[in-house]
Scaffold this motif. Structure first.
Motif, PDB file in Angstrom:
ATOM      1  N   ARG A  15      36.754  29.598  50.307  1.00  0.00           N
ATOM      2  CA  ARG A  15      36.272  28.850  49.135  1.00  0.00           C
ATOM      3  C   ARG A  15      35.136  27.902  49.516  1.00  0.00           C
ATOM      4  O   ARG A  15      34.182  27.722  48.746  1.00  0.00           O
ATOM      5  CB  ARG A  15      37.417  28.062  48.502  1.00  0.00           C
ATOM      6  N   VAL A  16      35.228  27.277  50.690  1.00  0.00           N
ATOM      7  CA  VAL A  16      34.148  26.388  51.124  1.00  0.00           C
ATOM      8  C   VAL A  16      32.874  27.190  51.363  1.00  0.00           C
ATOM      9  O   VAL A  16      31.773  26.769  50.975  1.00  0.00           O
ATOM     10  CB  VAL A  16      34.569  25.611  52.387  1.00  0.00           C
ATOM     11  N   ALA A  17      33.001  28.363  51.979  1.00  0.00           N
ATOM     12  CA  ALA A  17      31.823  29.222  52.172  1.00  0.00           C
ATOM     13  C   ALA A  17      31.257  29.652  50.827  1.00  0.00           C
ATOM     14  O   ALA A  17      30.030  29.675  50.629  1.00  0.00           O
ATOM     15  CB  ALA A  17      32.204  30.442  53.003  1.00  0.00           C
ATOM     16  N   GLN A  18      32.118  29.981  49.891  1.00  0.00           N
ATOM     17  CA  GLN A  18      31.679  30.411  48.562  1.00  0.00           C
ATOM     18  C   GLN A  18      30.931  29.290  47.837  1.00  0.00           C
ATOM     19  O   GLN A  18      29.848  29.508  47.276  1.00  0.00           O
ATOM     20  CB  GLN A  18      32.901  30.840  47.755  1.00  0.00           C
ATOM     21  N   GLU A  19      31.481  28.097  47.869  1.00  0.00           N
ATOM     22  CA  GLU A  19      30.839  26.966  47.194  1.00  0.00           C
ATOM     23  C   GLU A  19      29.539  26.582  47.891  1.00  0.00           C
ATOM     24  O   GLU A  19      28.555  26.208  47.232  1.00  0.00           O
ATOM     25  CB  GLU A  19      31.801  25.782  47.157  1.00  0.00           C
ATOM     26  N   SER A  20      29.499  26.679  49.216  1.00  0.00           N
ATOM     27  CA  SER A  20      28.285  26.338  49.950  1.00  0.00           C
ATOM     28  C   SER A  20      27.143  27.297  49.599  1.00  0.00           C
ATOM     29  O   SER A  20      26.000  26.877  49.372  1.00  0.00           O
ATOM     30  CB  SER A  20      28.557  26.378  51.458  1.00  0.00           C
ATOM     31  N   LEU A  21      27.438  28.584  49.552  1.00  0.00           N
ATOM     32  CA  LEU A  21      26.402  29.564  49.188  1.00  0.00           C
ATOM     33  C   LEU A  21      25.995  29.411  47.730  1.00  0.00           C
ATOM     34  O   LEU A  21      24.817  29.605  47.383  1.00  0.00           O
ATOM     35  CB  LEU A  21      26.915  30.976  49.460  1.00  0.00           C
ATOM     36  N   THR A  22      26.951  29.065  46.870  1.00  0.00           N
ATOM     37  CA  THR A  22      26.611  28.825  45.458  1.00  0.00           C
ATOM     38  C   THR A  22      25.654  27.652  45.322  1.00  0.00           C
ATOM     39  O   THR A  22      24.666  27.712  44.581  1.00  0.00           O
ATOM     40  CB  THR A  22      27.892  28.561  44.652  1.00  0.00           C
ATOM     41  N   ASN A  23      25.922  26.562  46.050  1.00  0.00           N
ATOM     42  CA  ASN A  23      25.021  25.408  46.017  1.00  0.00           C
ATOM     43  C   ASN A  23      23.642  25.765  46.554  1.00  0.00           C
ATOM     44  O   ASN A  23      22.616  25.331  46.011  1.00  0.00           O
ATOM     45  CB  ASN A  23      25.607  24.257  46.836  1.00  0.00           C
ATOM     46  N   ALA A  24      23.617  26.555  47.626  1.00  0.00           N
ATOM     47  CA  ALA A  24      22.329  26.936  48.216  1.00  0.00           C
ATOM     48  C   ALA A  24      21.515  27.782  47.251  1.00  0.00           C
ATOM     49  O   ALA A  24      20.292  27.610  47.126  1.00  0.00           O
ATOM     50  CB  ALA A  24      22.558  27.693  49.523  1.00  0.00           C
ATOM     51  N   ALA A  25      22.174  28.708  46.546  1.00  0.00           N
ATOM     52  CA  ALA A  25      21.450  29.624  45.665  1.00  0.00           C
ATOM     53  C   ALA A  25      21.081  28.978  44.331  1.00  0.00           C
ATOM     54  O   ALA A  25      19.967  29.167  43.834  1.00  0.00           O
ATOM     55  CB  ALA A  25      22.295  30.873  45.425  1.00  0.00           C
ATOM     56  N   ARG A  26      21.984  28.210  43.746  1.00  0.00           N
ATOM     57  CA  ARG A  26      21.778  27.703  42.382  1.00  0.00           C
ATOM     58  C   ARG A  26      21.098  26.337  42.353  1.00  0.00           C
ATOM     59  O   ARG A  26      20.223  26.090  41.531  1.00  0.00           O
ATOM     60  CB  ARG A  26      23.115  27.620  41.653  1.00  0.00           C
ATOM     61  N   HIS A  27      21.547  25.438  43.210  1.00  0.00           N
ATOM     62  CA  HIS A  27      21.105  24.051  43.105  1.00  0.00           C
ATOM     63  C   HIS A  27      20.028  23.692  44.123  1.00  0.00           C
ATOM     64  O   HIS A  27      19.079  22.973  43.789  1.00  0.00           O
ATOM     65  CB  HIS A  27      22.310  23.115  43.271  1.00  0.00           C
ATOM     66  N   ALA A  28      20.173  24.174  45.351  1.00  0.00           N
ATOM     67  CA  ALA A  28      19.193  23.834  46.382  1.00  0.00           C
ATOM     68  C   ALA A  28      17.955  24.722  46.330  1.00  0.00           C
ATOM     69  O   ALA A  28      16.961  24.425  46.978  1.00  0.00           O
ATOM     70  CB  ALA A  28      19.831  23.930  47.767  1.00  0.00           C
ATOM     71  N   GLU A  29      18.033  25.816  45.562  1.00  0.00           N
ATOM     72  CA  GLU A  29      16.918  26.765  45.437  1.00  0.00           C
ATOM     73  C   GLU A  29      16.469  27.248  46.819  1.00  0.00           C
ATOM     74  O   GLU A  29      15.278  27.333  47.115  1.00  0.00           O
ATOM     75  CB  GLU A  29      15.756  26.133  44.675  1.00  0.00           C
ATOM     76  N   ALA A  30      17.438  27.561  47.652  1.00  0.00           N
ATOM     77  CA  ALA A  30      17.127  28.018  49.012  1.00  0.00           C
ATOM     78  C   ALA A  30      16.743  29.495  48.993  1.00  0.00           C
ATOM     79  O   ALA A  30      17.138  30.258  48.109  1.00  0.00           O
ATOM     80  CB  ALA A  30      18.335  27.804  49.913  1.00  0.00           C
TER      81      ALA A  30
END
Length: 317
Positions: A231-246
């Motif tokens: 779940r932490v990996a899932q949320e981290s990748l979600t933040n990177a893709a959606r919010h951080a625009e990485a």
């Protein structure tokens, strides 16, 4: 000595010193008061106030530390305590405050555990309903559309094929949601396969280029711990893709001393403590649930590194 008598004693010392100076110093007060006498009296009052303030500052310093910690303490970052010195009333207050923090952290961890367990149970229920009800219904619709398209005349057949393709894409989306709600691959194939599938899915659907680095021979963890890491990996990748625009991210799993470490870094806009939202707070709660530590740090000028260190307690056989 109690706080009351400490403050009283400090003021008594200052006032006693001032009285002694008035008794034995060669100073007189005229009527009307002369300028030099007024300067001496005002100067003496200033010295008394400064001395009293300095002594009170020393005596009440522990209370200031308690106040500062009360305004900044975060139960999702456990272990913040004040040193206890001596055995006076102030030390007892600091000790009681530390004990209160200990109780609050335990209660927060217990309530978070209940909430997260209920959340996972609800995710599982929704995933089962989507798979058994919606998935099967859409599969039946696909079969009916195929049969209708095979028997329809040419002008209508093309439209039915188009509807069939839309339905197939919708079914794929439902299956993807089911996997995100309840990662069956985690139960069937283990943590490394589940995180690999997660990274591949993000790369496919978000365009985020995800590099993987998994150390071999990781210890086998219990199901709850593996789910938290996932779940932490899932949320981290979600933040990177959606919010951080990485554009790029890296997911690593490795062993460090007696811990299993998950590390997710990206080259996005970065995140600060002031911008922590529900997603990161949820990660911190999950980390507390298994006794792990979660660190979120910036990477160079942009980007974020999320590091979860989990005690490597092997699964009970």
């Amino acid at each position: 000595m109690s706080l009351y008598w400490r403050i009283f004693g400090l003021n008594a010392v200052v006032l006693g010193a001032a009285t002694a100076l008035l008794l034995w110093a060669p100073v007189t007060v005229s009527v009307p008061v002369l300028l030099t006498e007024a300067v001496i009296l005002v100067g003496g009052l200033a010295v008394m106030l400064v001395a009293n303030a300095a002594l009170l500052r020393v005596g009440l310093a522990p209370l200031d530390r308690v106040t500062r910690l009360m305004t900044t303490v975060d139960l999702l970052r456990p272990g913040q305590r004040l040193p206890v010195r001596g055995g006076d009333e102030v030390s007892e207050l600091v000790s009681a405050f530390n004990d209160m923090l200990e109780r609050l952290e335990k209660e927060r961890a217990a309530s978070s555990a209940r909430a997260l367990l209920a959340q996972e149970a609800e995710r599982r229920r929704i995933a089962v309903e989507l798979h058994d009800e919606v998935g099967q219904s859409m599969t039946a619709i696909l079969l009916a559309l195929k049969q209708a398209a095979d028997e329809a005349p040419d002008p209508l057949r093309g439209e039915l094929r188009q509807v069939q393709e839309i339905t197939r894409e919708s079914l794929d989306e439902v299956r993807r949601l089911v996997r995100r709600l309840r990662p069956g691959v985690l139960d069937d194939l283990g943590l490394v396969s589940a995180v690999t599938s997660l990274a591949t899915e993000f790369a496919t659907h978000t365009g985020l280029r995800v590099k993987r680095s998994f150390e071999p021979d990781l210890p086998t963890l219990d199901n709850g711990t593996e789910l938290v890491i996932y779940r932490v990996a899932q949320e981290s990748l979600t933040n990177a893709a959606r919010h951080a625009e990485a554009r790029n991210a890296k997911v690593s799993l490795y062993r460090e001393d007696d811990h299993v470490v998950l590390e997710v870094s990206d080259d996005g806009r970065g995140i600060g403590a002031a911008h922590e939202g529900a997603g990161i707070r949820g990660m911190r709660e999950r980390a507390l649930l298994i006794g792990a530590t979660l660190d979120i740090t910036p990477v160079t000028r942009t980007g974020t590194r999320i590091r979860l260190a989990v005690p490597a307690v092997r699964k009970q056989s």
